[in-house]
Scaffold this active site. Sequence first.
Site, PDB file in Angstrom:
ATOM      1  CE1 TYR D 138      -1.479  54.043 -15.052  1.00  0.00           C
ATOM      2  CE2 TYR D 138      -1.382  54.031 -13.129  1.00  0.00           C
ATOM      3  CZ  TYR D 138      -2.546  53.961 -14.441  1.00  0.00           C
ATOM      4  OH  TYR D 138      -3.326  53.677 -14.504  1.00  0.00           O
ATOM      5  CE  LYS D 166      -2.265  52.162 -18.143  1.00  0.00           C
ATOM      6  NZ  LYS D 166      -2.978  52.566 -18.198  1.00  0.00           N
TER       7      LYS D 166
END
Lengths: 308, 308, 308, 308
Positions: D138, D166
């Site tokens: 992330y 992500k």
Amino acid sequence: MAYPEIFGGVVPPLCTPFSADGDVDAASLQRLIEYQIAGGVTGIFALGSTSEAGAMNDAQRREVLDLTVRFVNGRVPVLAGAIAMSTGTVIDYAHMAEELGADAIVICAPYYIRPSQEEVLQHFRLAHAATTLPILAYHIPFNVQTVITSETILTLASEGIIAGVKDSSGDEVTFRANVAALAQYPHVAMFTGSELTVDYAMFAGADGVVPGLGNVDPAGYRRLYDAAIAGDWDAARAEQTRLTNLFAIIRQATPGRLGFTSGALGGFKTALRELGIIETNTMATPMMSMNDDESLRIRIILEEAGLL
Amino acid sequence: MAYPEIFGGVVPPLCTPFSADGDVDAASLQRLIEYQIAGGVTGIFALGSTSEAGAMNDAQRREVLDLTVRFVNGRVPVLAGAIAMSTGTVIDYAHMAEELGADAIVICAPYYIRPSQEEVLQHFRLAHAATTLPILAYHIPFNVQTVITSETILTLASEGIIAGVKDSSGDEVTFRANVAALAQYPHVAMFTGSELTVDYAMFAGADGVVPGLGNVDPAGYRRLYDAAIAGDWDAARAEQTRLTNLFAIIRQATPGRLGFTSGALGGFKTALRELGIIETNTMATPMMSMNDDESLRIRIILEEAGLL
Amino acid sequence: MAYPEIFGGVVPPLCTPFSADGDVDAASLQRLIEYQIAGGVTGIFALGSTSEAGAMNDAQRREVLDLTVRFVNGRVPVLAGAIAMSTGTVIDYAHMAEELGADAIVICAPYYIRPSQEEVLQHFRLAHAATTLPILAYHIPFNVQTVITSETILTLASEGIIAGVKDSSGDEVTFRANVAALAQYPHVAMFTGSELTVDYAMFAGADGVVPGLGNVDPAGYRRLYDAAIAGDWDAARAEQTRLTNLFAIIRQATPGRLGFTSGALGGFKTALRELGIIETNTMATPMMSMNDDESLRIRIILEEAGLL
Amino acid sequence: MAYPEIFGGVVPPLCTPFSADGDVDAASLQRLIEYQIAGGVTGIFALGSTSEAGAMNDAQRREVLDLTVRFVNGRVPVLAGAIAMSTGTVIDYAHMAEELGADAIVICAPYYIRPSQEEVLQHFRLAHAATTLPILAYHIPFNVQTVITSETILTLASEGIIAGVKDSSGDEVTFRANVAALAQYPHVAMFTGSELTVDYAMFAGADGVVPGLGNVDPAGYRRLYDAAIAGDWDAARAEQTRLTNLFAIIRQATPGRLGFTSGALGGFKTALRELGIIETNTMATPMMSMNDDESLRIRIILEEAGLL
């Protein structure tokens, strides 16, 4: 009132008075210089950031420096700023300063080009090779984005390139470390440009101060400097506290209207106008000048400080 | 090979060739311009950041612009950068550009003084009032620290102050929003200065590109531009990918030795020297030039790209 | 050796000793606490940033605080850090601190969520409503990204929410302004977390210091504090200079290998291991521990400082 | 409506509905999940930044994830965020996610401790060794301050540590470079978290999108995704433009009152309330909820977008 040494003491970065239509106002400039000398300054720094040099063209810079040297007339040294992004232009300004009779030149890191430290060193070395004037390094990362590292300053000192440092970084820890590291080069003078920590800087061994706020209250900074030299730290702190309160004049711009520079310098100039020393608070374009509301707030601060 | 419109298409920010001793190298400059025009550029941007204008003095700037206008000789428009921190100096440069026959002037936000947006507006309005040349706003916060906000750009467009924007911010989202917002002002051209996202920018409706890397491969950017105009996005992306790989030439400086600017521009100039277009890779002082190790790495990239 | 007052004086943020396999090392922790108390500290700050609390899980935090309170055994107050990004978790930690017998809780601004000042206020108000412990505001923007403004601190003081401020911002000017502004709230103690400017801070009227370096040399900071309280500024400065030289232990990490936090805290822990006070210099994961080369450099600094 | 693959497509980071008194509102959560699935999402990301996980305590996180897995009931994969600053706590959250039946875990760089890249690598390696769930990295430097460099991402991919990325950095150039570099690891899915450049990201080869705004208009993002997969770039751009206009709901907070996070997430939640999907727009403390004025501005945007 003799000044302690060539590159030490209280050396205000002089504001540049303009007439309402933007011309250099020689009569106001002369009054401002007399006010500084009467206040006990030990030098005058012309064409620094506080002068709005960054917003003047070459003709204006020449006029301001020429007038300043003539008005000061040898009573204290005149340091000339060479605020320019390129080495070539810095050298041009150094030659102008020589020609007009300044006593030293103050040079910041190159900007716009975002240099490496190796290139910062190169900048100062080339300038040094091209001028007979002593050079002060002007450390002002807020304006030029580039830090002059302690290692670079030490290298410049060891090579005999610089005669001093004017530090406006606001980084008290590094300034103090530099003062300690440069103790081995006693001919290199360390000036702080931070108006609010002059007592700290002197306590740490600085040689002097270049206070923008000194335009408004030169005698206050001279008292602070003298107390520090005398080791009277209670008196130094008390004077510092008084000046810190006065510094509120730089926070009176309406948010969003003025920028960082015009908000601060506009405060100085508005105060000087209210004190009757300069004629207008006009700023060099594109900077906006303070309006009546802002001026009123500054007037109140001056009154509270007992200056009006 | 006609160019699509006055302020659109592929407009490389021209490098400035210097001789080994730092003089402007006219013969190399002429070869570089011929290489650009042969590559299909639709305009030439002289005295931009890529030209090292930030490290030139006024005499050098005049010489470079004069030579450029004469060498281009009307085949494409010449845009002239006015990289300066003050309004006064920008206006001086605009007058120089008028005198020398440039077709437009490119003006960044004031710097060093850290202006408000109100002052940025003032800067452009005063410049506009002082010149007959169309003005492009040069949005380059990495170099000048100040963002020109979308609101400011829209205001300048609505007042008829600007004829275009050259956006080197790297902020794709805001660039795209500005393209959309300025659709109501069709005479205001939107250029991206981001070499690696030209396909994105064209897809979003940009009018053109000002690619530093275009110095090295102008034909590549012209192919990319043409593919985008034709809506052939697969071809545009493929060309973009090839150019993105070539862009590695700006990352070959030895860390710490060169700065951001000299590392990138030095890569362009070294590549141009390896391609036989300019004579040396000498940079304007205080910037360091690339050494043999760095040059070798660039040569390898050019070979891998099939340019050598 | 009595301590001057509950929330003033020298309050080191305690390191957390771990065994080689990462468990809390109770025997080392006890020795470290005895070393601190023998050095004259006036309080112990457990679970601060220096403790690596940010890299511990809840079970480890509970164990460390429990052991600390028991080992200190009422000889000085124990402040407990509640380093957490959410109000809910801060309150959970406050309840744990109450249960384990801590004397105060130290709370930073919420992080990760990038709050407004209104939300920072809300955070402290909700924590205050949920605990019986006095609260110190922990101003540490380098770690949490959010500044607690002077206005927010003043509001918290005026509402009786906070009993003190631990300022690790490095912003000497604002710290000094906060000390002045909070003079009207004498029950609110002002601590500096800046190891290198304790003399400045005391000169400006601070109540105490929370020095990470105090782990290594608590007696040095106590001497500095005592000299400042006595107004013996020459002695304070001399001690500060000695400690500043010792602070070089935080700059011995090999660049790139360790991070900001592990490089600094690893220096403290390695020094404590070399001094024979703790068993290992193991850091909480994912932080890397110092290797032999780095440890040797620290050993040399300790020898030069006369501590070994 | 089948989803294209496990880790690709449209995977909204789910908002967490709360009751007016701050409890998790299960009925609203269920409606929100049904709305997402009806809109064609290909996965659900629970406990991401958009969920306010950063302001929840552990009990709330468990409740939200448990409800989400049960409400989704296998129709699409559920990704669980493990937003925590320490490796130990991340592993605790991974175990919770395994226990509750999530399909993958999403892990950001360690924060508060300001790690080196070596420590970031260590963080992911230790998490990978401790969980059976696939891990997505992330990348969200705005919240955690630390960039996960391209080199680190490539190392994690080459070691088989991560199943995807992500990317909420907003750095389109680096995202695109990462997509290209990871093409050699086809099992590593690349998601953009930038709502306004999904067409760009898909054009560059991304596998999917994690759009906060997808909470409000999941069908729009599914249409955009499908158009991109079909190579219908005109349709993709048109849908993107529509969603970009809708994104104005995140800029309706009164300046100064709300923070970055509450201003954006509050916009999503207020829109969902206006659409009748969730009951209240209450935020987790200390975040402020939007007031009536702010809600009205959002209502108008929804009406202009044709959603109301």
